[in-house]
Scaffold this active site. Structure first.
Site, PDB file in Angstrom:
ATOM      1  NE  ARG A   1      -4.204  -1.598   0.292  1.00 42.65           N
ATOM      2  CZ  ARG A   1      -4.377  -2.623  -0.558  1.00 42.65           C
ATOM      3  NH1 ARG A   1      -3.544  -2.819  -1.569  1.00 42.65           N
ATOM      4  NH2 ARG A   1      -5.412  -3.431  -0.429  1.00 42.65           N
TER       5      ARG A   1
ATOM      6  CG  HIS B   1      -3.194  -0.985  -7.085  1.00 41.78           C
ATOM      7  ND1 HIS B   1      -3.580  -0.390  -5.923  1.00 41.78           N
ATOM      8  CD2 HIS B   1      -3.227  -2.318  -6.826  1.00 41.78           C
ATOM      9  CE1 HIS B   1      -3.842  -1.314  -4.997  1.00 41.78           C
ATOM     10  NE2 HIS B   1      -3.624  -2.499  -5.530  1.00 41.78           N
TER      11      HIS B   1
HETATM   12  C1  GLV Z   1      -5.324  -5.153  -3.957  1.00 38.68           C
HETATM   13  O1  GLV Z   1      -4.664  -4.207  -3.697  1.00 38.68           O
HETATM   14  C2  GLV Z   1      -5.780  -6.116  -2.993  1.00 38.68           C
HETATM   15  O2  GLV Z   1      -5.823  -5.810  -1.792  1.00 38.68           O
HETATM   16  O3  GLV Z   1      -6.142  -7.236  -3.411  1.00 38.68           O
END
Ligand code: GLV
Length: 309
Positions: free
Chosen positions: A224, A272
């Site tokens: 994160r 991401h």
């Molecule tokens: C993505 O970031 C997840 O938590 O699967």
């Protein structure tokens, strides 16, 4: 009874297709059009609005659309009596490990230097570092980190792991707790972060901790954005202490176009994409838990509310 659905990146119909296939079709109420609040029995969510989940008096299970659950536990009004289940998926795990391995190999095989060489039309050999003497540290050695560590060890790297509580992983030297963070970081030329984001790990990658890494080290963050103090990372890159960082996650996503990470010569930004949820296998997991809940059986992949992962 019905399921409340909120996601910023996928559709309720796709999920329901697989819930139906596995015998747990739902009447989907897509947030914010949730209808009668009393009808909501399940919530399937990515980043629910703070204060929303407490509005449903008959809510029985909250399903995270994701392996991480920080997007749920960050709600200060989260109804604490409702179990939260997360996704634990072998496809997602494999993809995340690939991202980490790619990042480690990118730096280990000196690709940033070869990209510059090509730009200069220069036939510049940079030498090969000895893999068996190269140290990778994986922060967070649960489902995903454990797989990443094992695969990097299979490539020949010296791999260590760090976790909050003591753990055992064959072939991996495991450091644990606050007290062993310093020696763990000091041995990590390549640092892969796959920690859950909790009150205890927010900002864990800062000037002080990153400075403990060996000079010329590299960071790969696929956990994160809030694990990293952005200004501190820039500082340790600019001072020359770290050689580079590959980042898939950010404090605010999408990453603001004015953010200094985009243009930083030592940073690789990806949007991401380290892992993606497979709607079929993840739908199967949610369906299985719905069926378990109906039969009064224990749910799978329930998050420990005290640890928040
Ligand atoms: C993505 O970031 C997840 O938590 O699967």
């Amino acid at each position: 009874m019905a399921m409340m659905f909120k996601s910023t990146f996928d559709e309720s119909t796709g999920w329901n297709r697989y819930l139906k296939e596995y015998g747990a079709e739902q009447e989907m109420r897509v947030w914010p059009d949730v209808g009668r609040l009393e009808d909501i029995e399940y919530a399937l969510v990515w980043r629910p609005e703070h204060g929303d989940l407490k509005r449903y008096p008959n809510l029985k299970v909250i399903f995270s659309i994701g392996a991480g659950v920080d997007h749920i536990f960050s709600d200060p009004e989260l109804p604490k009596h409702v179990p939260v289940c997360r996704i634990v998926d072998s496809d997602l795990t494999a993809q995340m490990s690939e991202y980490a391995i790619y990042g480690v190999l990118h730096y280990h095989r000196k690709m940033p230097g070869y990209v510059r060489g090509q730009q200069d039309r220069a036939w510049r050999k940079l030498g090969i570092s000895d893999t068996t003497r190269s140290h990778v540290g994986v922060m967070g050695i649960g489902q995903i980190g454990g797989d990443t560590a094992k695969k990097l060890a299979a490539l020949g790297f010296q791999v260590s792991g760090w976790s909050r509580t003591p753990k055992k992983l064959p072939g991996i030297r495991v450091f644990s707790g606050e007290a062993e963070l310093r020696p763990f970081l000091a041995s990590s030329q390549f640092l892969v972060c796959v920690l859950p984001l909790t009150g205890a790990t927010r900002g864990i990658l800062n000037e002080k901790t990153l400075s403990l890494m060996p000079k010329g080290g590299y960071l790969i963050n696929m956990a994160r954005g809030a694990h990293v103090v952005d200004e501190d990372l820039i500082k340790v890159l600019d001072s020359g202490h770290l050689g580079g960082a590959m980042l898939d996650v950010f404090h605010k996503e999408p990453l603001d176009s004015a953010h200094p990470f985009w243009a930083h010569p030592k940073i690789i930004v990806t949007p991401h994409i380290a892992g993606d949820l497979n709607p079929r296998t993840c739908g199967m997991q949610v369906a299985e838990n719905i069926l378990r809940h109906r039969k009064g059986e224990p749910l799978k992949n329930v998050v420990d509310p005290a640890a928040e992962y």
